[in-house]
Design a protein around this motif. Structure first.
Motif, PDB file in Angstrom:
ATOM      1  N   GLY A 199      -3.623-127.063   0.418  1.00 51.78           N
ATOM      2  CA  GLY A 199      -4.389-126.189  -0.460  1.00 51.78           C
ATOM      3  C   GLY A 199      -4.511-126.731  -1.867  1.00 51.78           C
ATOM      4  N   PHE A 200      -3.407-127.153  -2.449  1.00 54.65           N
ATOM      5  CA  PHE A 200      -3.426-127.717  -3.798  1.00 54.65           C
ATOM      6  C   PHE A 200      -4.260-128.988  -3.847  1.00 54.65           C
ATOM      7  CE2 PHE A 200      -0.357-124.660  -5.028  1.00 54.65           C
ATOM      8  CZ  PHE A 200      -0.217-124.713  -6.409  1.00 54.65           C
ATOM      9  N   PHE A 201      -4.085-129.839  -2.855  1.00 52.15           N
ATOM     10  CA  PHE A 201      -4.792-131.125  -2.838  1.00 52.15           C
ATOM     11  C   PHE A 201      -6.303-130.900  -2.789  1.00 52.15           C
ATOM     12  CE2 PHE A 201      -5.482-135.532  -1.259  1.00 52.15           C
ATOM     13  CZ  PHE A 201      -4.621-136.205  -2.126  1.00 52.15           C
ATOM     14  N   GLY A 202      -6.732-129.963  -1.939  1.00 53.81           N
ATOM     15  CA  GLY A 202      -8.158-129.681  -1.835  1.00 53.81           C
ATOM     16  C   GLY A 202      -8.719-129.082  -3.109  1.00 53.81           C
ATOM     17  N   ALA A 203      -8.018-128.112  -3.670  1.00 48.99           N
ATOM     18  CA  ALA A 203      -8.487-127.458  -4.895  1.00 48.99           C
ATOM     19  C   ALA A 203      -8.593-128.453  -6.050  1.00 48.99           C
ATOM     20  CB  ALA A 203      -7.537-126.321  -5.262  1.00 48.99           C
ATOM     21  N   ILE A 204      -7.594-129.323  -6.175  1.00 49.96           N
ATOM     22  CA  ILE A 204      -7.596-130.304  -7.266  1.00 49.96           C
ATOM     23  C   ILE A 204      -8.765-131.270  -7.141  1.00 49.96           C
ATOM     24  CG2 ILE A 204      -6.327-132.317  -8.156  1.00 49.96           C
ATOM     25  CD1 ILE A 204      -3.739-130.677  -7.568  1.00 49.96           C
ATOM     26  N   HIS A 205      -9.031-131.737  -5.940  1.00 46.00           N
ATOM     27  CA  HIS A 205     -10.144-132.677  -5.755  1.00 46.00           C
ATOM     28  C   HIS A 205     -11.488-132.023  -6.037  1.00 46.00           C
ATOM     29  CE1 HIS A 205      -8.546-136.547  -4.495  1.00 46.00           C
ATOM     30  NE2 HIS A 205      -7.607-135.896  -3.840  1.00 46.00           N
ATOM     31  N   VAL A 206     -11.652-130.785  -5.617  1.00 45.14           N
ATOM     32  CA  VAL A 206     -12.910-130.084  -5.904  1.00 45.14           C
ATOM     33  C   VAL A 206     -13.095-129.914  -7.407  1.00 45.14           C
ATOM     34  CG1 VAL A 206     -14.098-127.851  -5.725  1.00 45.14           C
ATOM     35  CG2 VAL A 206     -13.085-128.903  -3.685  1.00 45.14           C
ATOM     36  N   ALA A 207     -12.053-129.474  -8.064  1.00 44.78           N
ATOM     37  CA  ALA A 207     -12.142-129.222  -9.510  1.00 44.78           C
ATOM     38  C   ALA A 207     -12.347-130.517 -10.301  1.00 44.78           C
ATOM     39  CB  ALA A 207     -10.883-128.511  -9.990  1.00 44.78           C
ATOM     40  N   GLU A 208     -11.793-131.595  -9.838  1.00 44.98           N
ATOM     41  CA  GLU A 208     -11.979-132.878 -10.527  1.00 44.98           C
ATOM     42  C   GLU A 208     -13.387-133.425 -10.323  1.00 44.98           C
ATOM     43  OE1 GLU A 208      -7.572-134.934 -10.886  1.00 44.98           O
ATOM     44  OE2 GLU A 208      -8.842-135.473  -9.182  1.00 44.98           O
ATOM     45  N   GLN A 209     -13.890-133.317  -9.110  1.00 46.83           N
ATOM     46  CA  GLN A 209     -15.218-133.850  -8.818  1.00 46.83           C
ATOM     47  C   GLN A 209     -16.331-132.967  -9.384  1.00 46.83           C
ATOM     48  OE1 GLN A 209     -15.307-134.441  -4.525  1.00 46.83           O
ATOM     49  NE2 GLN A 209     -13.359-135.549  -4.584  1.00 46.83           N
ATOM     50  N   THR A 258      -4.438-128.018 -15.960  1.00 46.17           N
ATOM     51  CA  THR A 258      -5.395-128.806 -16.745  1.00 46.17           C
ATOM     52  C   THR A 258      -6.829-128.535 -16.306  1.00 46.17           C
ATOM     53  OG1 THR A 258      -3.768-130.570 -17.061  1.00 46.17           O
ATOM     54  CG2 THR A 258      -6.075-131.141 -17.402  1.00 46.17           C
ATOM     55  N   LEU A 259      -7.019-128.379 -15.000  1.00 49.03           N
ATOM     56  CA  LEU A 259      -8.366-128.208 -14.459  1.00 49.03           C
ATOM     57  C   LEU A 259      -8.846-126.761 -14.496  1.00 49.03           C
ATOM     58  CD1 LEU A 259      -7.893-130.570 -11.382  1.00 49.03           C
ATOM     59  CD2 LEU A 259      -9.384-131.012 -13.352  1.00 49.03           C
ATOM     60  N   GLY A 260      -7.990-125.853 -14.874  1.00 49.51           N
ATOM     61  CA  GLY A 260      -8.396-124.455 -14.963  1.00 49.51           C
ATOM     62  C   GLY A 260      -8.538-123.759 -13.626  1.00 49.51           C
ATOM     63  N   PRO A 269     -16.181-130.181 -12.228  1.00 47.89           N
ATOM     64  CA  PRO A 269     -15.531-129.313 -13.216  1.00 47.89           C
ATOM     65  C   PRO A 269     -16.288-128.024 -13.483  1.00 47.89           C
ATOM     66  CG  PRO A 269     -15.619-131.600 -13.972  1.00 47.89           C
ATOM     67  CD  PRO A 269     -16.484-131.514 -12.770  1.00 47.89           C
ATOM     68  N   ASP A 270     -17.571-128.002 -13.083  1.00 52.30           N
ATOM     69  CA  ASP A 270     -18.382-126.810 -13.317  1.00 52.30           C
ATOM     70  C   ASP A 270     -18.116-125.699 -12.306  1.00 52.30           C
ATOM     71  OD1 ASP A 270     -19.582-128.786 -11.508  1.00 52.30           O
ATOM     72  OD2 ASP A 270     -21.242-127.350 -11.304  1.00 52.30           O
ATOM     73  N   LEU A 271     -17.389-126.014 -11.233  1.00 54.05           N
ATOM     74  CA  LEU A 271     -17.147-125.020 -10.187  1.00 54.05           C
ATOM     75  C   LEU A 271     -15.919-124.170 -10.503  1.00 54.05           C
ATOM     76  CD1 LEU A 271     -17.832-127.049  -6.895  1.00 54.05           C
ATOM     77  CD2 LEU A 271     -19.414-125.685  -8.284  1.00 54.05           C
ATOM     78  N   LYS A 272     -16.008-122.915 -10.126  1.00 56.59           N
ATOM     79  CA  LYS A 272     -14.919-121.971 -10.334  1.00 56.59           C
ATOM     80  C   LYS A 272     -14.059-121.941  -9.063  1.00 56.59           C
ATOM     81  CE  LYS A 272     -14.060-117.206 -11.909  1.00 56.59           C
ATOM     82  NZ  LYS A 272     -14.700-115.900 -12.216  1.00 56.59           N
ATOM     83  N   VAL A 273     -12.780-122.302  -9.211  1.00 54.32           N
ATOM     84  CA  VAL A 273     -11.895-122.485  -8.056  1.00 54.32           C
ATOM     85  C   VAL A 273     -10.647-121.605  -8.191  1.00 54.32           C
ATOM     86  CG1 VAL A 273     -10.527-124.151  -6.727  1.00 54.32           C
ATOM     87  CG2 VAL A 273     -12.686-124.871  -7.797  1.00 54.32           C
ATOM     88  N   ALA A 274     -10.225-121.026  -7.066  1.00 53.30           N
ATOM     89  CA  ALA A 274      -9.000-120.218  -7.050  1.00 53.30           C
ATOM     90  C   ALA A 274      -8.164-120.563  -5.832  1.00 53.30           C
ATOM     91  CB  ALA A 274      -9.322-118.731  -7.051  1.00 53.30           C
ATOM     92  N   ILE A 275      -6.854-120.467  -5.990  1.00 54.35           N
ATOM     93  CA  ILE A 275      -5.904-120.603  -4.881  1.00 54.35           C
ATOM     94  C   ILE A 275      -5.213-119.263  -4.693  1.00 54.35           C
ATOM     95  CG2 ILE A 275      -3.806-121.740  -4.042  1.00 54.35           C
ATOM     96  CD1 ILE A 275      -4.502-124.140  -5.790  1.00 54.35           C
ATOM     97  N   LEU A 276      -5.247-118.740  -3.474  1.00 54.08           N
ATOM     98  CA  LEU A 276      -4.541-117.497  -3.152  1.00 54.08           C
ATOM     99  C   LEU A 276      -3.284-117.836  -2.360  1.00 54.08           C
ATOM    100  CD1 LEU A 276      -7.452-115.148  -1.939  1.00 54.08           C
ATOM    101  CD2 LEU A 276      -6.662-115.592  -4.278  1.00 54.08           C
ATOM    102  N   GLU A 277      -2.143-117.408  -2.850  1.00 52.91           N
ATOM    103  CA  GLU A 277      -0.868-117.637  -2.153  1.00 52.91           C
ATOM    104  C   GLU A 277      -0.240-116.288  -1.843  1.00 52.91           C
ATOM    105  OE1 GLU A 277       2.600-118.353  -0.490  1.00 52.91           O
ATOM    106  OE2 GLU A 277       1.017-119.872  -0.715  1.00 52.91           O
ATOM    107  N   GLN A 278       0.170-116.103  -0.582  1.00 50.62           N
ATOM    108  CA  GLN A 278       0.681-114.793  -0.156  1.00 50.62           C
ATOM    109  C   GLN A 278       2.019-114.426  -0.801  1.00 50.62           C
ATOM    110  OE1 GLN A 278       1.517-114.541   4.012  1.00 50.62           O
ATOM    111  NE2 GLN A 278       2.960-116.239   4.006  1.00 50.62           N
ATOM    112  N   GLY A 279       2.847-115.421  -1.147  1.00 53.55           N
ATOM    113  CA  GLY A 279       4.151-115.139  -1.738  1.00 53.55           C
ATOM    114  C   GLY A 279       4.156-115.324  -3.244  1.00 53.55           C
ATOM    115  N   ASN A 280       5.354-115.333  -3.800  1.00 54.96           N
ATOM    116  CA  ASN A 280       5.451-115.533  -5.246  1.00 54.96           C
ATOM    117  C   ASN A 280       5.869-116.956  -5.612  1.00 54.96           C
ATOM    118  OD1 ASN A 280       8.110-115.562  -4.484  1.00 54.96           O
ATOM    119  ND2 ASN A 280       8.721-113.771  -5.689  1.00 54.96           N
TER     120      ASN A 280
END
Length: 428
Positions: A13-23, A124-126, A25-36
């Protein structure tokens, strides 16, 4: 409204989100994690050192480490493989090192280096990291503005996105949600587990480790003949043999040789209800006849010495003494006094010892299952669903798993990268 929602705060999940946000930067990205907590598996992998990948840079050889996914990953590994993983982390200040067995770890020997790398990138990538967000429903909806989008419902909120990447690992809850969407799930069974064995030949020598070859014999009790049905199963698993370091433990056997056998035999061992027989060759360079001939020579050379205290092979002395006793040779018996039948028994103990396995335990450093989303329903150029547009998958949510050694993480990195590339439109 998000451009991408990633469900699952783990490695993929982190790897995918980071690559999308880096490639993009104009896209709005979120990661949902079930735990804390996020990246929990990364933290404990490799005994807290994080076995990031494996130093096998030939895709044709790399895929051989995957009991499920070998054929499907060949193409993806030509796009993103361990050398790309190394480059990714080194570019972010986390150099990796190679150990003798090919496993790769951060030079710091701490999984915290990988976690810090990911968290720094997310900040860093927001990228929005939303914890305690257990997804309870996924709904494809038609939007008058955006066309087909995804609604992702948690217990307390509802989110919408253009693209959805599911990286929830072996989650039965997520698999159930995918069934609602029409996807087929291959029932999961454990992979990468150790063997419970109670046997005087390994009793009291826990901690002994040696190179060995292990072969699945059958699910029958020792001394019983194989039935026709089981003989068919044995033929089907004729290649179910593994070689490598074998560790004797308090409860039985572990180590790479056992873990590899458990991975390749995950389904058949589940059918056997984890009660079966294995044959161990403690000296893989010898077969039984060759070992007997060798022992005859040793008998001539070491005639005056006791067998119990004279180990002519490169195996641990504690193991040698157990096998000597199992062959019916007494502790004070000299080589010159050993009978032909005893030498034959010793040769058999060294090259084809049979053990009854009476259960399993999960390998503590890696929690892996065989099963998940049917691979026939995935486009492996993009890791996109063939049933639903803009729905992507990465990691162990798929029916892909590997032997121990960093391969499962490499599957996560590769799938997440290809999904990110497709989401951002940067395939070319």
């Amino acid at each position: 409204m998000y451009d991408l929602i990633v469900v699952g705060g783990g490695a993929a999940g982190f790897f995918g989100a980071i690559h999308v946000a880096e490639q993009r930067p104009d896209l709005k990205v979120a990661i949902l994690e079930q735990g804390n907590k996020v990246l929990s598996k990364v933290r404990i992998s490799g005994g807290g050192r994080c076995n990031v990948t494996h130093a096998e840079f030939n895709p044709a050889e790399l895929v051989k480490a995957y009991p499920r996914g070998e054929k499907e990953l060949r193409g993806p590994f030509h796009v993103f493989q361990p050398s790309d993983t190394v480059a990714f982390f080194e570019a972010r200040g986390v150099p990796l090192k190679v150990e003798e067995d090919g496993r790769m770890f951060p030079e710091s020997d701490s999984s915290q280096s990988i976690i810090d790398c990911f968290m720094d990138s997310v900040n860093t990538l927001g990228i929005h990291l939303i914890k305690n967000a257990l997804v309870v429903e996924i709904i494809p909806v038609e939007s008058p503005v955006h066309g087909k989008i995804w609604e992702v419902k948690t217990k307390s909120d509802s989110f919408h996105c253009n693209h959805l990447l599911l990286a929830t690992g072996s989650s039965q809850k997520m698999w159930n949600l995918l069934k609602v969407l029409g996807h087929r799930i291959i029932d999961p069974v454990p992979s990468l587990f150790t063997f419970h064995i109670t046997d005087t030949r390994i009793e009291g020598i826990q901690g002994v480790s040696t190179n060995a070859r292990v072969e699945l014999v059958s699910r029958e009790l020792p001394g019983k003949k194989l039935s026709g049905a089981i003989r068919t199963s044995s033929k089907r698993s004729a290649g179910l043999t593994s070689e490598g370091p074998l560790l004797i433990t308090h409860w039985g056997m572990s180590g790479p040789a056992i873990l590899k056998l458990s991975a390749w035999g995950a389904r058949i061992l589940n059918e056997y209800n984890y009660r079966f027989r294995i044959r161990v060759n403690w000296t893989p360079d010898y077969h039984q006849e060759g070992m007997y001939a060798f022992l005859v020579e040793v008998k001539e050379v070491e005639a005056r010495r006791t067998v119990f205290r004279t180990c002519p092979l490169e195996i641990p002395k504690r193991l040698w003494r157990k096998l000597v006793l199992a062959a019916g040779i007494t502790p004070d018996q000299k080589w010159a006094e050993v009978q032909k039948k005893q030498l034959q028994q010793l040769a058999a103990q060294l090259t084809s010892t049979e053990f009854l396995v009476e259960g399993k335990s999960p390998f503590k450093e890696e929690f892996v299952t065989a099963g998940g989303l049917d691979l026939r329903e995935i486009n492996f150029k993009t890791f996109e669903s063939k049933l639903h547009e803009r729905l992507y998958f990465a990691g162990e949510i798929l029916n892909i798993d590997a032997i121990t050694g960093g391969y499962n993480f490499q599957n996560a990195w590769t799938g997440a990268y290809l999904a990110a590339r497709a989401i951002t439109g940067s395939e070319n």
